[in-house]
Design an enzyme around this catalytic site. Structure first.
Site, short mmCIF file in Angstrom:
data_model
loop_
_atom_site.label_atom_id
_atom_site.label_comp_id
_atom_site.label_asym_id
_atom_site.label_seq_id
_atom_site.Cartn_x
_atom_site.Cartn_y
_atom_site.Cartn_z
N LYS A 170 -75.41 -61.08 -9.42
CA LYS A 170 -74.44 -60.32 -10.20
C LYS A 170 -73.16 -61.14 -10.41
O LYS A 170 -73.13 -62.34 -10.20
CB LYS A 170 -74.16 -58.98 -9.51
CG LYS A 170 -75.42 -58.12 -9.37
CD LYS A 170 -76.03 -57.69 -10.70
CE LYS A 170 -75.29 -56.52 -11.27
NZ LYS A 170 -76.01 -55.95 -12.45
N HIS A 182 -74.62 -60.35 -18.28
CA HIS A 182 -74.23 -59.16 -19.07
C HIS A 182 -73.18 -59.54 -20.11
O HIS A 182 -72.13 -58.91 -20.22
CB HIS A 182 -73.71 -58.04 -18.14
CG HIS A 182 -74.72 -57.62 -17.13
ND1 HIS A 182 -75.90 -56.99 -17.48
CD2 HIS A 182 -74.76 -57.76 -15.79
CE1 HIS A 182 -76.62 -56.76 -16.39
NE2 HIS A 182 -75.97 -57.22 -15.36
#
Ligand SMILES: NC(=O)c1ccc[n+]([C@@H]2O[C@H](COP(=O)([O-])OP(=O)(O)OC[C@H]3O[C@@H](n4cnc5c(N)ncnc54)[C@H](O)[C@@H]3O)[C@@H](O)[C@H]2O)c1
Length: 345
Positions: free
Chosen positions: A75, A93
């Protein structure tokens, strides 16, 4: 000799990892240098990596890694704005117009580094080669069912802590439901997330309606969403994705009480759910978007971390064959991921 640097995850409640000690041992045997950052949070202790021969580095020391090291995490990086000079493998992302994604890409642009986004590591048919989807679906379905059960008791869902494994989670939900049987609609039912979400509901003996592309081809509206207790969004949103839950839903007559937005792209224009605008957190798993009757949205963006060991082992097994191909970054999945990065830079 290719050097892979497994960084620690800085985010609270993120204990997953993309490489197991057994996988690291295979990489070492194949001639890779493997460095692992120390972390007391990771679901696999650092000692298991040192036992197979990995080098151990201090937590968060990747900015000082040799320039040729490939930094591998899952992440986000610490949001300190520093230029990124290395090659990074991670979930960025960053390619769906997310504001935080633009900031990340600008850091790469400034530092001259490269993002190999795990979400865009795809085979020749465009299918992802490694994904946490199944366990995201399972965990997202679990959190949504727990949110629904909490709502029936007149409370909000609090942090769910100390889940040991999938069967422990299943028992907790059965206890919380106490014989009640909410109905669930899953859109994206044929995908990884949708399959995990449905498997949990079925294991609990709950009724599930599964929709995929064929059922949404009309483009909407979809009044059936309102006729279920729980709606689980499990699709990969893209340009042209229809709206499943318009803003008017909150005040429409409805049975719907909980939306589990497992796809969780609230700040993307393509998001098919228009009743909320931000991800929720483990500390505060649901956002109440309407009272009387209540409507709660569960939108946690690192759901598989609820079951870190199962999800890490599953993901790492899918990814390992490709990590073993890191010597050849100019070809196959890695080259496709690099070209996606260049297209968005
Ligand atoms: N919240 C989290 O922690 C988390 C974790 C992993 C994945 N995800 C997200 O979940 C989403 C799904 O991932 P996946 O691995 O299951 O993808 P997938 O490609 O395996 O499955 C997606 C499914 O959605 C279907 N679909 C796509 N558009 C549709 C539409 N308009 N109508 C109906 N069905 C449609 C596809 O046909 C496919 O069956 C992705 O956006 C992914 O980023 C979230």
């Amino acid at each position: 000799m290719t050097h892979i640097w497994l960084r620690a995850e800085p985010r609270h409640h993120e204990t997953r990892v993309g490489l197991t000690p057994a996988g690291a041992a295979e990489m070492l045997a194949a001639g890779f240098t493997v460095t692992v950052e120390d972390s007391t949070d990771r679901c696999i202790p650092t000692s298991e990596y040192s036992e197979v021969g990995c080098g151990i580095a201090p937590l968060g020391s990747w900015p000082d890694a040799p320039l040729d090291a490939i930094i591998f995490g899952l992440k986000e990086l610490p949001e300190d704005g520093t230029p990124l000079i290395h090659r990074h493998i991670m979930f960025g992302h960053a390619y769906k117009d997310q504001p935080s994604g633009r900031i990340l890409l600008d850091r790469f642009k400034e530092g001259g580094g490269t993002l190999y986004d795990l979400e865009y590591l795809v085979d020749l048919d465009g299918r992802r080669v490694a994904a946490f989807g199944y366990w995201a679906g399972y965990a997202g379905s679990a959190m949504s069912l727990l949110a629904w059960a909490a709502q029936q008791n007149g409370t909000g869902l609090a942090d769910v802590q100390g889940v040991s494994d999938a069967s422990d989670l299943q028992e907790r939900i059965a206890t919380a439901l106490n014989g009640q049987k909410p109905t669930t609609l899953i859109i994206g039912a044929l995908g990884r997330v949708g399959t995990g979400a449905a498997d949990l509901c079925k294991a609990l003996g709950l009724s599930v309606t599964g929709w995929d592309i064929a059922e949404t081809a009309s483009g909407g509206p979809f009044p059936q969403v309102l006729q279920h207790d729980i709606f689980l969004n499990c699709i990969l949103a893209r340009h042209g994705t229809p709206v499943f839950v318009p803003a008017s839903t909150v005040t429409d007559p409805r049975k719907l009480r909980v939306i589990g937005d497992i796809a969780c792209d609230p700040d993307s224009d393509f998001s098919p759910i228009k009743v909320y605008d931000r991800a929720t957190t483990w500390a505060s798993p649901v956002l109440r978007v309407h009272d009387a009757p209540p409507l709660d949205v569960m939108a946690i963006d690192n759901l598989p971390s609820l079951l870190p060991r199962e999800s890490s082992e599953d993901f790492a097994a899918q990814l390992l064959p490709h990590l073993l191909g890191l010597d050849n970054l100019g070809d196959g999945v890695w080259e496709r991921a690099r070209s996606e990065f260049s297209a968005h830079l």
